[in-house]
Each structure stands twice: as C-alpha cells, then as structure tokens.
Scaffold this active site. Structure first.
Site, PDB file in Angstrom:
ATOM      1  N   HIS A 165      10.183  11.803   3.607  1.00  0.00           N
ATOM      2  CA  HIS A 165       8.992  12.202   2.850  1.00  0.00           C
ATOM      3  C   HIS A 165       7.783  12.514   3.707  1.00  0.00           C
ATOM      4  O   HIS A 165       6.765  12.954   3.199  1.00  0.00           O
ATOM      5  CB  HIS A 165       8.600  11.090   1.854  1.00  0.00           C
TER       6      HIS A 165
HETATM    7  N1  UDP Z   1      11.940   2.497  -1.433  1.00  0.00           N
HETATM    8  C1  UDP Z   1      12.428   2.207  -2.696  1.00  0.00           C
HETATM    9  N2  UDP Z   1      13.199   3.143  -3.332  1.00  0.00           N
HETATM   10  C2  UDP Z   1      13.534   4.336  -2.751  1.00  0.00           C
HETATM   11  C3  UDP Z   1      13.039   4.615  -1.456  1.00  0.00           C
HETATM   12  C4  UDP Z   1      12.237   3.673  -0.830  1.00  0.00           C
HETATM   13  O1  UDP Z   1      12.174   1.119  -3.236  1.00  0.00           O
HETATM   14  O2  UDP Z   1      14.235   5.140  -3.390  1.00  0.00           O
HETATM   15  C5  UDP Z   1      11.068   1.505  -0.778  1.00  0.00           C
HETATM   16  C6  UDP Z   1      11.586   0.999   0.540  1.00  0.00           C
HETATM   17  O3  UDP Z   1      12.451  -0.091   0.353  1.00  0.00           O
HETATM   18  C7  UDP Z   1      10.318   0.590   1.267  1.00  0.00           C
HETATM   19  C8  UDP Z   1       9.278   1.525   0.714  1.00  0.00           C
HETATM   20  O4  UDP Z   1       9.831   2.111  -0.464  1.00  0.00           O
HETATM   21  O5  UDP Z   1       9.985  -0.749   0.930  1.00  0.00           O
HETATM   22  C9  UDP Z   1       8.960   2.595   1.727  1.00  0.00           C
HETATM   23  O6  UDP Z   1       8.143   3.526   1.160  1.00  0.00           O
HETATM   24  P1  UDP Z   1       7.940   4.979   1.781  1.00  0.00           P
HETATM   25  O7  UDP Z   1       9.142   5.355   2.552  1.00  0.00           O
HETATM   26  O8  UDP Z   1       7.534   5.846   0.629  1.00  0.00           O
HETATM   27  O9  UDP Z   1       6.656   4.826   2.694  1.00  0.00           O
HETATM   28  P2  UDP Z   1       6.393   4.360   4.192  1.00  0.00           P
HETATM   29  O10 UDP Z   1       7.003   3.008   4.400  1.00  0.00           O
HETATM   30  O11 UDP Z   1       6.925   5.393   5.121  1.00  0.00           O
HETATM   31  O12 UDP Z   1       4.895   4.304   4.295  1.00  0.00           O
END
Ligand code: UDP
Length: 381
Positions: free
Chosen positions: A225
């Site tokens: 993403h």
């Molecule tokens: N996550 C979730 N369902 C999904 C994809 C990700 O619950 O289908 C959770 C994942 O376990 C993690 C969080 O979303 O805890 C990560 O979010 P994201 O990748 O959007 O953001 P980032 O961590 O890169 O800021």
C-alpha cells in the site's frame, strides 16, 4: 449511624471520588488502520485502569473495509469515539480542515494529554494543535528514525517527537536515537515501554482464526500500500510482474488495500493472485501464521512476521525505522525493481523460519500498555 460517622463516610467517598477525578483526561487521535489497531489495545488497558480516554478519528484513510471490523474485533464496547468528518481532496486541505476541527474538540473536551501514534499526517496535526493549545502531548512509537531526510514519515516522526512531552519508545534503538538527539537539543521525557503491537499480538494469539474463504493448502501472502510503491506507475508495474512470476510457483493471497486496488485498475494491471478484501486483525494474523512466505511493504507487517518467527520480503527503499530487525537481518529487502525482488524472494525461500529469541528484548514482554497506563496514573492534573 451517628451523624458524625455519616459525615466521615461521605467525606471518605468524596476523597475517593477526588482521587479518581484527578487522573488525566486523555484523548487519542488516530486516522489510519495501524493507528486504530494500536489505539485499541491501549484503550482496553486505560479502561481497565479507569482512565478517562476518548478516541478521535480524523478519517485520514477512512474506508469501512479498513476500520469496521477492527471496532468489532478489538475494541471494548464502552470505548468512546468521535469522527472529525472532514471532507478533503488533497493533503493540505486535510491538514487545514483537521487543524480547525480538532481545535474545536479540544476546546470543548479539555484533554490534559493528547496521545498520537507513529508517523502519519494525523499525528502531526494532533501534535500541532496540542502544542499551540499548550496541551501535553504523548507519542506512542516515539524515537524511530530511518535517517533519511526525504521520506515524509521521517519528517513526521521528527516533528511529533520535537513537540512531545512524553515519548514512549517501542525499542531500545528508539531510546538510543532520542538519547543522541538530546545531546543537540532538549528532548522531553523518553523511555522504553515496548511495542503496543507486541502486546496485542500476545493478547490475541489464541484467537487468530481462518478467514471464511477457500484457500489453497500452500500459499504466500502479500500486502502492498505504500505511496512510493503503488502511486508510481513504473514501481507498481515492476512489483506486479514479479508477484505474478512468484505466483506461478506458489499461489499468492492478496488482502488488497483500497488504494492499491484503485491504482491497479487505473493502470490496467492484472495480478495473478487471489485477491481478497482487507482482513480483520485475527484473520490476517492467521494468514501470516500459515503463509509459506510473507511479502509486504508495511512497517507493521514486517514486525508481525518477526513475531510469527518468520522472515519476510520487504519491498521498500531505505529502511522502516525498525532498525533492530534490519541490523539482525530479519528480513530480505528489495527496492521495487523486478530482478531485485526475485533475487530477494529466492533468499527468503531458504530462510523462512527465524529464531526470534530477542523479541522480548527488542519489543518488550507484552506490557507496553501497562507501562504507559501506569505512567498516566502517576501524572497529577
Ligand atoms: N492488517 C490487517 N488486515 C489486513 C492487512 C493488514 O489487520 O488485511 C494489519 C496488520 O496486521 C498490521 C497493520 O494492519 O497490524 C498494518 O497496517 P498497514 O500495513 O496499513 O500500515 P503500516 O504498518 O505500513 O503503517
């Protein structure tokens, strides 16, 4: 009961009530899926410690697919929420509308401490408003640095940490970074708490459950993403081509982020993956646990792979700020370039299971929320 005994009981009750009222009034400001997840576990801790806590959602990444399920799975029924409901098209528009809307809420609710999480625009907005209104600011996931001067997340982390009064560090390196910075300028109270995502993982791990979909016996999982990967056409094409080739060998499950779906459609790109909607936390963790390989560009998923004792392939330029994982080689990293992704994936194949015995040292023992909550309980109004 004598009159004087009655008075004594009443005054004792008033004293107890006063002691309760003295606790700080806390407001968390969130706006993205990972912030919702992080706030959920702290919110539960605050509620069991009887702290007055409310959550405000700026709607930075508002999408029912990315939020509703988390309310059901992770929050207590009595958690207090409100939304800013701002209508925005561009980043600056989002900033200006949220600044005004948040100020109104803070004037009305009079929080003693505003809590922000991680490195998003929402956190910077909360920090700016709190700071202008002389409200104390607490930063969960403080002190992470990737030492780039271009990445928006790095700028956000530095701004928020500079404005924060209480800096809760999720890792030892985060503490070290702030110690180093404090040689150059004053850095407010900072200390190791551990990572609230580690708390959540340990608390929920017996509840991880299979999504209600047909799945092949063996599969890889991918999440994607980041703006620099999905909004850049060339990078997105490189990633899609490599994922499609990897899928020829092992089927790929892709819980697809709405932003990525939009960019794939608008660039007419076809993924040879099993696309599924974004999953709830419990289902997603189940998928991580069962996946043969994890491919991601997410800072959070990179950590969760480690919690599952798995090495992941991180499609990222630079580093994510979780420098312990990088130092110990707990992931394969690749820029969004076809050959380099395939090469990193091959490295991953021989090395999926890792020993994560250092996990408690790096991310804490699962009591980060307790440490943070106890800290707030010691603060006097
Ligand atoms: N996550 C979730 N369902 C999904 C994809 C990700 O619950 O289908 C959770 C994942 O376990 C993690 C969080 O979303 O805890 C990560 O979010 P994201 O990748 O959007 O953001 P980032 O961590 O890169 O800021």
């Amino acid at each position: 009961m004598s009159h004087s005994a009655e008075i004594r009981i009443k005054s004792k009750n008033i004293l107890t009530l006063n002691a309760f009222i003295k606790f700080m009034k806390l407001i968390s400001v969130i706006g993205t899926r990972p912030q919702l997840i992080k706030a959920s576990v702290l919110s539960t801790q605050f509620s069991s410690d009887k702290l007055d806590h409310k959550i405000i959602d700026t709607g930075q990444h508002y999408d029912p697919e990315l939020s509703n399920i988390f309310f059901e799975q992770l929050f207590d029924k009595d958690a207090k929420f409100s939304n800013l409901n701002v209508d925005f098209k561009k980043e600056i528009d989002f900033y200006s509308k949220c600044l005004t809307a948040l100020e109104k809420i803070f004037i009305k609710d009079k929080p003693d401490v505003v809590i922000c999480y991680g490195d998003t625009n929402t956190s910077v907005i909360a920090a700016l408003v709190a700071s202008k209104m002389n409200i104390k600011l607490a930063h969960v996931e403080s002190g992470l640095r990737d030492f780039s001067d271009i990445r928006p997340e790095e700028k956000n982390r530095i701004i928020v940490d500079r404005l924060s009064n209480f800096l809760f560090c999720p890792t030892p390196n985060a503490v070290k970074n702030l110690d180093e910075e404090s040689k150059l300028y004053p850095v407010s109270k900072h200390f190791f708490t551990g990572d609230v995502m580690r708390d959540l993982f340990l608390k929920m791990k017996d509840k991880f459950s299979k999504p209600d979909i047909d799945l092949p016996d063996k599969f890889n999982i991918v999440t994607l993403h980041r703006q620099e990967n999905v909004d850049n056409e060339e990078n997105l094409k490189n990633i899609v081509r490599s994922l499609n080739d990897i899928s020829l060998e092992i089927p790929m499950i892709f819980p697809i982020h709405p932003r990525t779906k939009k960019m794939l459609d608008s660039n007419d790109l076809n993924l040879n993956c099993l696309e599924i909607p974004p999953q709830g936390y419990l289902q997603f963790q189940w998928l991580l646990d069962k996946a043969t390989n994890i491919i991601t560009d997410s800072g959070g998923v990179q950590k969760e792979s480690f919690f599952h004792s798995k090495k992941c392939l991180l499609i990222y330029e630079g580093n994510t700020g979780w420098t312990e994982l990088e130092e110990k080689g707990f992931f394969e990293i690749s820029k969004p370039i076809y050959n380099s992704i395939i090469e990193a994936y091959t490295g991953l194949q021989f090395n999926q299971k890792i020993n994560n015995k250092d996990v408690d040292y790096i991310f804490g023992k699962g009591n980060a929320c307790e440490i943070i909550s106890n800290f707030f309980r010691t603060l006097e109004k």
